[in-house]
Design a protein around this motif. Structure first.
Motif, PDB file in Angstrom:
ATOM      1  N   ASN A 107     -15.741 -38.204   4.325  1.00 43.78           N
ATOM      2  CA  ASN A 107     -15.518 -37.434   3.095  1.00 43.78           C
ATOM      3  C   ASN A 107     -14.398 -38.066   2.266  1.00 43.78           C
ATOM      4  OD1 ASN A 107     -16.029 -35.376   1.254  1.00 43.78           O
ATOM      5  ND2 ASN A 107     -14.522 -34.004   2.183  1.00 43.78           N
ATOM      6  N   GLU A 108     -14.515 -39.374   2.093  1.00 38.54           N
ATOM      7  CA  GLU A 108     -13.456 -40.119   1.406  1.00 38.54           C
ATOM      8  C   GLU A 108     -14.071 -41.095   0.414  1.00 38.54           C
ATOM      9  OE1 GLU A 108      -9.791 -43.189   2.483  1.00 38.54           O
ATOM     10  OE2 GLU A 108     -10.549 -41.797   3.995  1.00 38.54           O
ATOM     11  N   GLU A 109     -13.375 -41.297  -0.703  1.00 39.26           N
ATOM     12  CA  GLU A 109     -13.791 -42.247  -1.730  1.00 39.26           C
ATOM     13  C   GLU A 109     -12.604 -43.127  -2.105  1.00 39.26           C
ATOM     14  OE1 GLU A 109     -15.234 -40.024  -5.027  1.00 39.26           O
ATOM     15  OE2 GLU A 109     -17.135 -39.476  -4.062  1.00 39.26           O
ATOM     16  N   LEU A 110     -12.915 -44.372  -2.453  1.00 43.15           N
ATOM     17  CA  LEU A 110     -11.869 -45.281  -2.934  1.00 43.15           C
ATOM     18  C   LEU A 110     -12.513 -46.351  -3.801  1.00 43.15           C
ATOM     19  CD1 LEU A 110     -12.051 -48.149  -1.131  1.00 43.15           C
ATOM     20  CD2 LEU A 110     -11.135 -46.638   0.620  1.00 43.15           C
ATOM     21  N   PHE A 111     -11.673 -47.066  -4.540  1.00 47.24           N
ATOM     22  CA  PHE A 111     -12.165 -48.132  -5.404  1.00 47.24           C
ATOM     23  C   PHE A 111     -11.776 -49.481  -4.813  1.00 47.24           C
ATOM     24  CE2 PHE A 111     -12.098 -44.512  -8.249  1.00 47.24           C
ATOM     25  CZ  PHE A 111     -13.276 -44.677  -8.972  1.00 47.24           C
ATOM     26  N   SER A 112     -12.683 -50.421  -4.936  1.00 47.34           N
ATOM     27  CA  SER A 112     -12.430 -51.776  -4.459  1.00 47.34           C
ATOM     28  C   SER A 112     -13.075 -52.746  -5.451  1.00 47.34           C
ATOM     29  CB  SER A 112     -12.992 -51.973  -3.046  1.00 47.34           C
ATOM     30  OG  SER A 112     -12.682 -53.261  -2.561  1.00 47.34           O
ATOM     31  N   LYS A 113     -12.929 -54.029  -5.182  1.00 43.18           N
ATOM     32  CA  LYS A 113     -13.525 -55.040  -6.047  1.00 43.18           C
ATOM     33  C   LYS A 113     -14.449 -55.946  -5.236  1.00 43.18           C
ATOM     34  CE  LYS A 113      -9.837 -55.215  -9.499  1.00 43.18           C
ATOM     35  NZ  LYS A 113      -8.873 -56.076 -10.224  1.00 43.18           N
ATOM     36  N   ILE A 114     -15.479 -56.427  -5.890  1.00 42.99           N
ATOM     37  CA  ILE A 114     -16.416 -57.338  -5.231  1.00 42.99           C
ATOM     38  C   ILE A 114     -15.705 -58.661  -4.965  1.00 42.99           C
ATOM     39  CG2 ILE A 114     -18.586 -58.613  -5.483  1.00 42.99           C
ATOM     40  CD1 ILE A 114     -19.585 -56.325  -7.240  1.00 42.99           C
ATOM     41  N   SER A 115     -15.659 -59.042  -3.691  1.00 40.91           N
ATOM     42  CA  SER A 115     -14.952 -60.262  -3.304  1.00 40.91           C
ATOM     43  C   SER A 115     -15.895 -61.434  -3.060  1.00 40.91           C
ATOM     44  CB  SER A 115     -14.122 -60.007  -2.039  1.00 40.91           C
ATOM     45  OG  SER A 115     -14.949 -59.563  -0.970  1.00 40.91           O
ATOM     46  N   LEU A 116     -17.178 -61.129  -2.860  1.00 37.05           N
ATOM     47  CA  LEU A 116     -18.132 -62.204  -2.573  1.00 37.05           C
ATOM     48  C   LEU A 116     -19.521 -61.791  -3.027  1.00 37.05           C
ATOM     49  CD1 LEU A 116     -18.785 -64.948  -1.160  1.00 37.05           C
ATOM     50  CD2 LEU A 116     -19.242 -63.634   0.912  1.00 37.05           C
ATOM     51  N   GLU A 159     -19.911 -58.376  -0.939  1.00 34.77           N
ATOM     52  CA  GLU A 159     -18.898 -57.929   0.005  1.00 34.77           C
ATOM     53  C   GLU A 159     -17.675 -57.419  -0.747  1.00 34.77           C
ATOM     54  OE1 GLU A 159     -17.961 -61.044   2.732  1.00 34.77           O
ATOM     55  OE2 GLU A 159     -19.945 -61.051   3.683  1.00 34.77           O
ATOM     56  N   MET A 160     -17.031 -56.392  -0.174  1.00 39.79           N
ATOM     57  CA  MET A 160     -15.800 -55.826  -0.708  1.00 39.79           C
ATOM     58  C   MET A 160     -14.786 -55.710   0.434  1.00 39.79           C
ATOM     59  SD  MET A 160     -18.566 -54.852  -2.493  1.00 39.79           S
ATOM     60  CE  MET A 160     -19.212 -53.572  -1.464  1.00 39.79           C
ATOM     61  N   ASN A 161     -13.587 -56.214   0.225  1.00 36.15           N
ATOM     62  CA  ASN A 161     -12.558 -56.144   1.256  1.00 36.15           C
ATOM     63  C   ASN A 161     -11.963 -54.743   1.326  1.00 36.15           C
ATOM     64  OD1 ASN A 161     -12.756 -58.876   1.977  1.00 36.15           O
ATOM     65  ND2 ASN A 161     -11.445 -59.476   0.276  1.00 36.15           N
ATOM     66  N   LEU A 162     -11.531 -54.358   2.553  1.00 35.82           N
ATOM     67  CA  LEU A 162     -10.933 -53.052   2.772  1.00 35.82           C
ATOM     68  C   LEU A 162      -9.620 -53.192   3.524  1.00 35.82           C
ATOM     69  CD1 LEU A 162     -13.763 -50.577   3.893  1.00 35.82           C
ATOM     70  CD2 LEU A 162     -12.427 -50.506   1.805  1.00 35.82           C
ATOM     71  N   ASN A 163      -8.691 -52.325   3.195  1.00 34.88           N
ATOM     72  CA  ASN A 163      -7.437 -52.250   3.944  1.00 34.88           C
ATOM     73  C   ASN A 163      -7.596 -51.178   5.015  1.00 34.88           C
ATOM     74  OD1 ASN A 163      -4.870 -52.140   4.912  1.00 34.88           O
ATOM     75  ND2 ASN A 163      -3.879 -51.724   2.957  1.00 34.88           N
ATOM     76  N   ASN A 164      -7.502 -51.568   6.274  1.00 32.93           N
ATOM     77  CA  ASN A 164      -7.758 -50.635   7.379  1.00 32.93           C
ATOM     78  C   ASN A 164      -6.538 -50.493   8.273  1.00 32.93           C
ATOM     79  OD1 ASN A 164      -9.450 -48.852   8.779  1.00 32.93           O
ATOM     80  ND2 ASN A 164     -10.079 -50.423  10.212  1.00 32.93           N
ATOM     81  N   VAL A 165      -5.387 -50.308   7.649  1.00 26.13           N
ATOM     82  CA  VAL A 165      -4.146 -50.199   8.421  1.00 26.13           C
ATOM     83  C   VAL A 165      -4.211 -49.014   9.381  1.00 26.13           C
ATOM     84  CG1 VAL A 165      -1.668 -49.851   8.274  1.00 26.13           C
ATOM     85  CG2 VAL A 165      -2.813 -51.293   6.583  1.00 26.13           C
TER      86      VAL A 165
END
Length: 379
Positions: free
Chosen positions: A251-260, A275-281
């Protein structure tokens, strides 16, 4: 001979009859098609005449129709596309044995977080250890022989060949012992990266061949979203373009950019990869997690946009909406506005031609109207 001629004549007559029948059938079908087109044209002309009669007939204008109207205004239009993708690990490696053998132990479990260099498994190297012990004994003897031959050689006693053979045998055994010790050092298998143990392919007691994966390790900190996009959007998708990622399970949304953007089209399903990169800390995003990707497909900064439900269509196929106009007496009457459609999205459509800003469009009650009806508009 006469019978043969009669047979030929009868066959010819039958063939000609069939051909005539086929020609007549094709002719009838063509006539039906032509008359259908004519019927549509006549129906369209009838509709226009009926509208003109309604306008010119005072008794038809006597009662006003209650409708709701709204003013047309210029607004931006955005069309978006939604596709499905999934989370994948940016770095996936396999822990394996270089030399192979029976697995003595697997020291980690699936789902366990480990660091680079962690001892994850050990291989049975008892045979190699026995060979090393035997090699040490042989080397001790070779060292003794070499030392004695060297003493004799220094005293110029004995032949040179005996001295060289003893020296060569000692060095060969030393090299062999070093090789065996290096093999023995490979009995321990260490994690090549930090991450999570995703899969265990082999357990203690099983035999693993050289290079055969024992564990799969995922770097959960470096993940990305991967999706297959239909080739029709190839001209729309750009590297660095912003997209919205939704994770229904979280139940989460976020914005990212196309990396490939993939360099080729899949010939089977006619798609290309993005592909879109994600931060998964925090480690919330797991590999294979379902992801919905939304990106903008079409935009128009200044557009006339109306709801699709307001569209009506004549028999001829011409599309129109009802608008409110003023007659010579200043009264509101219904009039058809024939329109040209543009892009559509989520129940709205762009009007390329036929409506302008300020026009009053009928938003409720239009289905019961005919052109020329007096209106009692409610804004």
């Amino acid at each position: 001979m006469i019978k043969y001629i009669i047979f030929i004549i009868i066959a010819s007559i039958l063939i000609i009859a069939c051909q005539v029948e086929q020609d007549m059938l094709a002719s009838k079908r063509l006539e039906i098609k032509e008359k259908t087109v004519l019927l549509r044209t006549l129906q369209s002309e009838i509709n226009i005449l009926q509208e003109e009669v309604e306008i010119l007939s005072p008794e038809k204008k006597r009662d006003s129709v209650m409708v709701k109207v709204d003013s047309i205004y210029i607004q931006p239009f955005v069309r978006k596309v939604n596709i499905q993708g999934s989370v994948i690990s940016d770095e996936t490696v396999y822990a394996s044995s270089e030399i192979g053998g029976r697995i003595l132990s697997v020291n980690v479990k699936e789902g366990q977080q480990i660091s680079r260099g962690t001892l994850v498994a050990t291989i049975d190297m008892e045979t190699v250890q026995l060979q090393i012990n035997e090699m040490k004994t042989t080397l001790d003897l070779a060292m003794t022989v070499y030392e004695r031959q060297k003493i004799l050689w220094d005293q110029e006693i004995g032949s040179e060949i005996q001295y060289l053979q003893a020296k060569n045998n000692k060095e060969r055994l030393e090299n062999s012992l070093a090789t065996m010790r290096k093999q023995l050092s490979k009995k321990n298998i260490y994690a090549p990266i930090s991450g999570v143990v995703n899969k265990e392919f082999a357990s203690a007691g099983e035999v693993a061949g050289p290079g055969t994966p024992i564990l799969e390790i995922l770097d959960s900190r470096k993940i990305k979203v991967k999706a297959d996009v239909p080739e029709q959007y190839l001209a729309t998708i750009k590297n660095g373009q912003q997209v919205k990622l939704s994770f229904p399970a979280l139940n989460e949304e976020l914005f990212s950019k196309i990396s490939l953007i993939g360099a080729s089209i899949n010939p089977t399903n006619r798609t290309f990869e993005i592909e879109m990169n994600l931060n998964n800390v925090k480690g919330m995003y797991k590999p294979n997690l379902l992801t919905e990707i939304e990106f903008v497909d079409y935009t128009k900064d200044e557009a006339v946009v109306i709801p699709l439900e307001l569209l009506q269509e004549e028999v001829s196929g011409r599309k129109y909406v009802y608008v409110s106009k003023k007659d010579n007496d200043g009264r509101d009457i219904a009039a058809k506005a024939y329109i040209t459609l543009g892009a559509s999205y989520e129940g709205s459509v762009v009007i390329e031609d036929g409506l302008t800003a300020g026009d009053l469009i009928v938003t409720e009650g239009g289905r019961s109207l005919v052109a020329g009806n007096y209106l009692s508009p409610n804004m």
